[in-house]
Structure formats: C-alpha cells, structure tokens
Scaffold this active site. Structure first.
Site, PDB file in Angstrom:
ATOM      1  N   ASP A  36      -0.288   5.115   1.019  1.00 13.31           N
ATOM      2  CA  ASP A  36      -0.617   6.116   2.040  1.00 13.31           C
ATOM      3  C   ASP A  36      -0.626   5.507   3.438  1.00 13.31           C
ATOM      4  OD1 ASP A  36      -1.219   8.634   0.536  1.00 13.31           O
ATOM      5  OD2 ASP A  36      -2.626   7.299  -0.474  1.00 13.31           O
TER       6      ASP A  36
ATOM      7  N   ASP B 151       0.881  -1.166   0.000  1.00  8.93           N
ATOM      8  CA  ASP B 151       0.000   0.000   0.000  1.00  8.93           C
ATOM      9  C   ASP B 151       0.926   1.226   0.000  1.00  8.93           C
ATOM     10  OD1 ASP B 151      -2.358   1.630   0.417  1.00  8.93           O
ATOM     11  OD2 ASP B 151      -1.743   1.779   2.510  1.00  8.93           O
TER      12      ASP B 151
END
Length: 236
Positions: free
Chosen positions: A23, A21
């Site tokens: 953020d 991922d």
C-alpha cells in the site's frame, strides 16, 4: 531528488533479495484510505490530521482501528470503527492502479532472477480485494506475507516481525542484511531497520522529513531507484 540519510554514511551494502511493501508503494491505495478514515472522523465531527495519518501509515487494520479511535477520541469502540473501515474499503479499493515505476522495477528484478516478495500489513482478504485486477503482476513475486492475518507475524509494523518472516520464506533463507526493503511509511521503515535490513523509502508527500530520517535512502518515486547501488542488475 534522492536523499541519503545518516544510516548510509558508510555506503550501501550489496543485497541479494528485495522485499516490497504494497500500500502506497506498489498500489495507489493511500489516498483511498485517507478518504475513508477522514470520512469516519468527519462523521463524528473530528479532523483526520496529517500527523495522525503518519502514525497510522503501514499499520495492520486492527492496529489502525484501535489507534484511530484513541487518537480521535471517537464515541465508538475499535470494533465498530473496524467494521465501518472494512465496509468502505470493500467499496473503494477494487480499482487502485499501480504506482509509477512499480511495474518496471518488479519485472526487471524478476527477469534477472532476483528473489522478490511482498510484506504487507493487509490481511489476506484485503490483499485479494486490492490485487484482483493485478494478478499477473503480483504472481511475479515469490511469495506474499499478509501481516494482518498471518499467524507467524506476532506484531505488526513498526515491529520487525513481518520482514523477518518474509525473509525466512525464501527457499535460501537469506540473512536480514542480504535483504533490501522498499517502503513508503515511517512505521514500515522502522520495522525494516529493526529487522537489520537496508530500507529505501518513497514517502507520501504529507510525511514530514523528520519521520524519514531512519531510512537508508529516500526517493521521490520508484522510477528513481538505481538497483545497482545495492549490487543488483541495473535497469537498462
């Protein structure tokens, strides 16, 4: 301290590919998002609670806008919220630093020829904005899937679509069980587990423990990850 959840009782399984991922895991953006959404909520006399923040973490921007307007009972439509959100994001997201352990881990995997990719809920425009000062770092990844604008990603996290699409774009097209996902958000962990992948979670400090139980392994930081647990080369 790391914590193994019930999903890992049988032991960790060897993997060959790693999906990150972005953020809140690689880039320190979540504090900025908290400020932006909290500011919009406050402008209408509403409070952005940790519970709502947990629901929004990891979602695509449009999904975030729709859910925020609904949950906060704002007197605007989601399109107006989205426009306010994007305007503030364009001002504040250009100088987000890498989070602890991110650079070391990514460079280590890249050096050892472990296929790595990014699966982010951001759209391409937002991804470019946030990564403009880290281009060399993000060039280490084989590919990036920007779920907010990728036509092949039918539904955003917590649906598994983005991770399945991301895996399919490696040249050797690994099976889901060959992929390890690294996430910070409950919605992202749900997506990874639903895709049939193991998931290491580095949760935000405000995320309640019960929201983390479906992760394979919970760590306080990427610096605490031991790749050898999943059959990957150890960091020396």
């Amino acid at each position: 301290m790391s914590r193994v959840t019930n999903n890992a009782k049988a032991g960790f399984k060897k993997v060959s590919h790693v999906i990150f991922d972005m953020d809140g895991l690689l880039l320190d953006t979540e504090g900025v998002y908290k400020k932006i959404i909290g500011g919009i909520a406050a402008s209408f006399g509403k409070k952005y609670s940790p519970e709502l923040r947990s629901k929004l973490l990891g979602r695509q921007e449009i999904d975030t806008s729709k859910l925020a307007v609904k949950e906060l009972a704002l007197p605007i439509n989601w399109e107006q919220f989205f426009e306010m959100f994007r305007t503030e994001s364009n001002k504040l997201l250009t100088n987000c630093p890498l989070l602890p352990g991110a650079e070391q881990l990514v460079k280590h995997l890249h050096k050892n020829n472990i296929p790595i990719a990014v699966a982010t809920s951001s759209c391409k425009e937002s991804f470019d904005l946030k990564t403009q000062n880290h281009k060399h770092f993000f060039n280490l990844f084989h590919h990036t899937v920007t779920g907010g604008s990728d036509p092949e990603v039918g539904s955003g996290k917590p649906s598994p679509d983005i991770f399945l699409v991301c895996a399919s774009r490696f040249p050797d097209k690994p099976k889901p069980y060959d992929c390890l996902v690294l996430e910070d958000a409950p919605n992202g962990v749900t997506a990874a587990v639903s895709a049939g992948m193991q998931c290491v979670m580095v949760p935000d400090k405000e995320t309640s423990p019960e929201k983390c139980q479906h992760a394979t392994l919970i760590l306080p930081s990427l610096t605490d990850l031991k790749p050898e647990l999943f059959g990957l080369p150890a960091i020396k």
